[in-house]
Design a protein around this motif. Sequence first.
Motif, short mmCIF file in Angstrom:
data_model
loop_
_atom_site.label_atom_id
_atom_site.label_comp_id
_atom_site.label_asym_id
_atom_site.label_seq_id
_atom_site.Cartn_x
_atom_site.Cartn_y
_atom_site.Cartn_z
N ALA A 185 0.83 -1.20 0.00
CA ALA A 185 0.00 0.00 0.00
C ALA A 185 0.87 1.25 0.00
CB ALA A 185 -0.93 -0.01 1.21
N ARG A 186 1.96 1.23 0.75
CA ARG A 186 2.86 2.39 0.77
C ARG A 186 3.53 2.58 -0.58
NH1 ARG A 186 7.09 1.92 5.38
NH2 ARG A 186 7.68 3.96 4.46
N VAL A 187 3.89 1.49 -1.25
CA VAL A 187 4.50 1.59 -2.58
C VAL A 187 3.51 2.22 -3.56
CG1 VAL A 187 5.32 0.27 -4.56
CG2 VAL A 187 6.14 -0.28 -2.27
N GLN A 188 2.26 1.77 -3.53
CA GLN A 188 1.25 2.32 -4.43
C GLN A 188 1.04 3.81 -4.20
OE1 GLN A 188 -1.87 -0.50 -3.47
NE2 GLN A 188 -1.60 -1.58 -5.42
N GLU A 189 1.05 4.24 -2.94
CA GLU A 189 0.91 5.66 -2.63
C GLU A 189 2.09 6.45 -3.16
OE1 GLU A 189 0.49 5.87 1.56
OE2 GLU A 189 -1.55 5.00 1.58
N GLN A 194 4.82 10.05 -7.23
CA GLN A 194 5.88 10.23 -8.22
C GLN A 194 5.30 10.64 -9.57
OE1 GLN A 194 7.56 6.29 -7.77
NE2 GLN A 194 9.45 7.15 -6.93
N VAL A 195 4.25 9.96 -9.98
CA VAL A 195 3.64 10.25 -11.28
C VAL A 195 3.06 11.67 -11.29
CG1 VAL A 195 1.77 9.63 -12.85
CG2 VAL A 195 3.16 7.84 -11.79
N ASN A 196 2.41 12.08 -10.19
CA ASN A 196 1.80 13.40 -10.12
C ASN A 196 2.84 14.52 -10.10
OD1 ASN A 196 -0.81 12.38 -10.06
ND2 ASN A 196 -0.88 12.26 -7.83
N GLY A 197 4.02 14.26 -9.52
CA GLY A 197 5.05 15.29 -9.43
C GLY A 197 6.14 15.19 -10.47
N TYR A 198 5.92 14.36 -11.46
CA TYR A 198 6.96 14.04 -12.45
C TYR A 198 7.50 15.28 -13.16
CZ TYR A 198 8.96 11.81 -16.65
OH TYR A 198 9.78 11.41 -17.66
N HIS A 199 6.62 16.20 -13.52
CA HIS A 199 7.01 17.36 -14.34
C HIS A 199 7.73 18.43 -13.54
CE1 HIS A 199 3.32 18.55 -12.33
NE2 HIS A 199 3.60 19.81 -12.60
N LEU A 200 7.84 18.30 -12.23
CA LEU A 200 8.41 19.36 -11.39
C LEU A 200 9.92 19.29 -11.26
CD1 LEU A 200 5.77 19.27 -8.49
CD2 LEU A 200 5.84 20.81 -10.46
N LEU A 201 10.54 18.21 -11.70
CA LEU A 201 11.98 18.04 -11.50
C LEU A 201 12.76 19.01 -12.38
CD1 LEU A 201 12.03 14.18 -11.27
CD2 LEU A 201 12.39 15.79 -9.43
N PRO A 202 13.81 19.63 -11.84
CA PRO A 202 14.51 20.68 -12.60
C PRO A 202 15.20 20.20 -13.86
CG PRO A 202 15.71 20.11 -10.57
CD PRO A 202 14.36 19.45 -10.49
N TRP A 203 15.71 18.96 -13.89
CA TRP A 203 16.41 18.49 -15.08
C TRP A 203 15.46 17.98 -16.16
CZ3 TRP A 203 17.23 16.37 -10.19
CH2 TRP A 203 16.59 15.16 -9.93
N ARG A 204 14.14 17.99 -15.86
CA ARG A 204 13.18 17.56 -16.86
C ARG A 204 13.19 18.48 -18.08
NH1 ARG A 204 12.84 13.61 -17.12
NH2 ARG A 204 12.24 13.17 -15.00
N SER A 205 13.53 19.76 -17.88
CA SER A 205 13.54 20.71 -18.99
C SER A 205 14.90 21.40 -19.13
CB SER A 205 12.45 21.79 -18.78
OG SER A 205 12.67 22.47 -17.56
N TYR A 206 15.92 20.82 -18.49
CA TYR A 206 17.24 21.46 -18.53
C TYR A 206 17.95 21.10 -19.83
CZ TYR A 206 21.43 23.50 -16.45
OH TYR A 206 22.50 24.30 -16.17
#
Length: 208
Positions: A185-189, A194-206
């Motif tokens: 259950a903790r893994v699923q949470e 992770q999926v919801n915050g995927y676009h927030l990482l700084p190197w995603r658009s670096y």
Amino acid sequence: MDPQPAYFDPLSTKDLTTIICGRFEREPLRSLKAELPRFDGSGLYAIYCVGPGSNLYEPLISLTIPIYVGSSHSHSSATGDPASTADPLWRRVRGHRISIAEAGNLEVSQFGVRLLRMPDVHCDLGENGLRVGYRPVWNSILTGFGSNEQGAKTRTSARSRWDTVHPGRKRTFGQEAHDSGKLRARVQERVAEQVNGYHLLPWRSYGV
């Protein structure tokens, strides 16, 4: 407008970490279905879910979100001695492939790996950046995946969280200490976060 000029340190830990992580994620994703050809060197690596078969990790398929991040070093951080072999990165990933293959509810064909050879100091920055940025589930929740069985004390210790959810490795354990259902259950949470915050990482658009 801010009355003070901007400040920029191109060698800051933050900027170097962003550059390293962005460069790392440009490396090809290699399947673990077949054993990797041997190569020399140390460096950074990350394991990903790339195929169906495990409902815990399937939301991560097609996303650059690792389930485990690690590294190997050319020298011991404790003694300064060189690594005992010329191929520590290859050996490290090979050992992980064996662990996945031995687990009764996983298949190596479900997983892939990225690898990047680099100096130890930069490798450490990249590993820390990927771990903090993604919080991979095998590093943070299902701990014990990267450990080795060593000596009688280890053989009598409690089954690790990873081995509780993915039993089957050729190891001996002492008492059961973890609830598999609660860990799942903790893994699923975490995966959902992770999926919801995927676009927030700084190197995603670096641009590296």
